[in-house]
Scaffold this active site. Structure first.
Site, PDB file in Angstrom:
ATOM      1  N   ARG A 186     107.929  80.591  75.445  1.00  0.00           N
ATOM      2  CA  ARG A 186     108.708  79.872  76.454  1.00  0.00           C
ATOM      3  C   ARG A 186     109.886  80.751  76.837  1.00  0.00           C
ATOM      4  O   ARG A 186     110.212  81.722  76.142  1.00  0.00           O
ATOM      5  CB  ARG A 186     109.216  78.516  75.909  1.00  0.00           C
ATOM      6  CG  ARG A 186     110.138  78.628  74.710  1.00  0.00           C
ATOM      7  CD  ARG A 186     110.954  77.367  74.484  1.00  0.00           C
ATOM      8  NE  ARG A 186     111.701  77.409  73.236  1.00  0.00           N
ATOM      9  CZ  ARG A 186     112.830  78.084  73.027  1.00  0.00           C
ATOM     10  NH1 ARG A 186     113.347  78.828  73.989  1.00  0.00           N
ATOM     11  NH2 ARG A 186     113.427  78.054  71.861  1.00  0.00           N
ATOM     12  N   GLY A 187     110.523  80.391  77.950  1.00  0.00           N
ATOM     13  CA  GLY A 187     111.736  81.104  78.314  1.00  0.00           C
ATOM     14  C   GLY A 187     112.877  80.608  77.434  1.00  0.00           C
ATOM     15  O   GLY A 187     112.655  79.909  76.451  1.00  0.00           O
ATOM     16  N   GLY A 188     114.081  80.979  77.772  1.00  0.00           N
ATOM     17  CA  GLY A 188     115.226  80.448  77.049  1.00  0.00           C
ATOM     18  C   GLY A 188     115.550  81.208  75.776  1.00  0.00           C
ATOM     19  O   GLY A 188     114.904  82.197  75.418  1.00  0.00           O
ATOM     20  N   ASP A 189     116.571  80.714  75.092  1.00  0.00           N
ATOM     21  CA  ASP A 189     117.144  81.384  73.923  1.00  0.00           C
ATOM     22  C   ASP A 189     116.658  80.684  72.652  1.00  0.00           C
ATOM     23  O   ASP A 189     115.580  80.116  72.631  1.00  0.00           O
ATOM     24  CB  ASP A 189     118.683  81.350  74.072  1.00  0.00           C
ATOM     25  CG  ASP A 189     119.374  82.511  73.382  1.00  0.00           C
ATOM     26  OD1 ASP A 189     119.245  82.628  72.151  1.00  0.00           O
ATOM     27  OD2 ASP A 189     120.069  83.288  74.061  1.00  0.00           O
ATOM     28  N   VAL A 190     117.482  80.694  71.609  1.00  0.00           N
ATOM     29  CA  VAL A 190     117.072  80.137  70.312  1.00  0.00           C
ATOM     30  C   VAL A 190     117.401  78.637  70.223  1.00  0.00           C
ATOM     31  O   VAL A 190     118.410  78.186  70.749  1.00  0.00           O
ATOM     32  CB  VAL A 190     117.742  80.909  69.148  1.00  0.00           C
ATOM     33  CG1 VAL A 190     119.248  80.834  69.218  1.00  0.00           C
ATOM     34  CG2 VAL A 190     117.246  80.426  67.805  1.00  0.00           C
TER      35      VAL A 190
ATOM     36  N   GLY B  30     113.899  71.266  76.992  1.00  0.00           N
ATOM     37  CA  GLY B  30     113.279  72.539  77.370  1.00  0.00           C
ATOM     38  C   GLY B  30     111.840  72.264  77.783  1.00  0.00           C
ATOM     39  O   GLY B  30     111.102  71.644  77.032  1.00  0.00           O
TER      40      GLY B  30
ATOM     41  N   CYS C  27     120.758  77.589  72.071  1.00  0.00           N
ATOM     42  CA  CYS C  27     120.425  77.967  73.453  1.00  0.00           C
ATOM     43  C   CYS C  27     121.321  79.095  73.950  1.00  0.00           C
ATOM     44  O   CYS C  27     121.517  79.259  75.158  1.00  0.00           O
ATOM     45  CB  CYS C  27     120.499  76.768  74.395  1.00  0.00           C
ATOM     46  SG  CYS C  27     119.483  75.395  73.860  1.00  0.00           S
TER      47      CYS C  27
END
Lengths: 76, 210
Positions: free
Chosen positions: B76-80, B145, B174
């Site tokens: 997926r995109g995005g951060d942690v 998300g 995030c």
């Protein structure tokens, strides 16, 4: 020649960032194959090849923003 | 609008296994099956999106894993993001081809539903323009998300019901400098997960079924 287009994602969404490409220039790809992933805020959207062929070029690289309706890459 | 949503409760399930099962449901919905609403909890895990900034991890991998928290890269995109028991995970596997193919409207519906859910427990939450998720004051209580394949949704909401909030100290959730909160913290006592599940299902059926 077929363009990989950043599709309409919803009202008011005009651009998205390309998080990653699953294929690279020169790769042979099939119609419907997942080629890249666009992200807007916290949503990610998988984009598929509109036609089979060879990925000729990429115009929006990873981490770059593309415009809705704009070309992300070319398949020949 | 959907006619019906099939609800599945997977209980406590390892993140990678749940992701495989999600992908299988996405395939089914793409092939024309009814929409699904999956509820579950995950053992402690950090999921690293494709755009994870290494600086969002505030400790070394060994230190994180020593606390019993697994780390896994995700599609997926995005951060942690952190998942842990006490956090109700909601995965709507919905076919947006039947709902106008509008990502923004779908995200707004999820945020409104999340605010309504918390209102049922006496918590006044808000969504903030430009920030995904739902907040109480400046603290984030629900993460959102979403992933989309052929206009079928996956991933979804992480609702902090009774989550051990100290685990969020391992990361910048995030990639943001945001403090997390939970229903338990705000109410001063544990909340029955079953009550939150029932209300969540009810709201999804009202919002997404005709």
């Amino acid at each position: 020649m077929n363009k990989i287009i950043l599709p309409e994602l919803g009202e008011g969404i005009t651009k998205a960032t390309i998080a990653c490409w699953h294929v690279k220039v020169g790769d042979k790809i099939a119609v419907g194959q997942e080629v890249c992933e666009a992200v807007t805020d916290k949503a990610s959207f998988v984009i598929e090849a509109p036609a089979g062929g060879v990925l000729k070029s990429v115009s929006v690289g990873e981490g770059q923003e593309g415009l809705v309706g704009g070309t992300l890459g070319i398949i020949e | 609008m959907n006619k019906r949503i099939i609800v599945e409760d997977w209980g406590l399930i390892e993140y990678p296994k749940s992701f495989e099962r999600q992908r299988a449901l996405v395939q089914k919905v793409q092939e024309g099956e009814e929409d699904f609403l999956v509820l579950c909890e995950h053992p402690p895990v950090l999921t690293l999106g494709r755009m994870t900034n290494p600086q969002s991890l505030l400790y070394q991998r060994e230190d994180i894993e020593a606390r019993g928290v697994l780390m896994t890269k995700v599609d997926r995109g995005g951060d942690v993001t952190l998942h842990a028991p006490g956090q109700l995970i909601v995965y709507p596997i919905f076919n947006l081809n039947k709902q106008g193919k509008d990502l923004k409207i779908y995200m707004q519906k999820l945020e409104e539903l999340a605010v309504d859910l918390l209102k049922n427990f006496g918590i006044l939450a808000i969504s903030i323009s430009g920030k995904r998720g739902v907040f109480v004051g400046e603290d984030k209580i629900i993460s959102i998300g979403v992933g989309i394949r052929k206009w079928v949704t996956y991933h979804g909401l992480g609702i902090n019901v009774n989550t051990d909030l100290s685990l969020f100290n391992l990361i910048k959730p995030c990639g943001l400098n945001v403090r997390m909160t939970s229903i338990q913290k705000l109410k001063g006592h544990q909340m029955a997960m079953e009550d939150v599940k029932i209300k969540t299902i009810d709201l999804f059926q009202k919002e997404f079924c005709s």
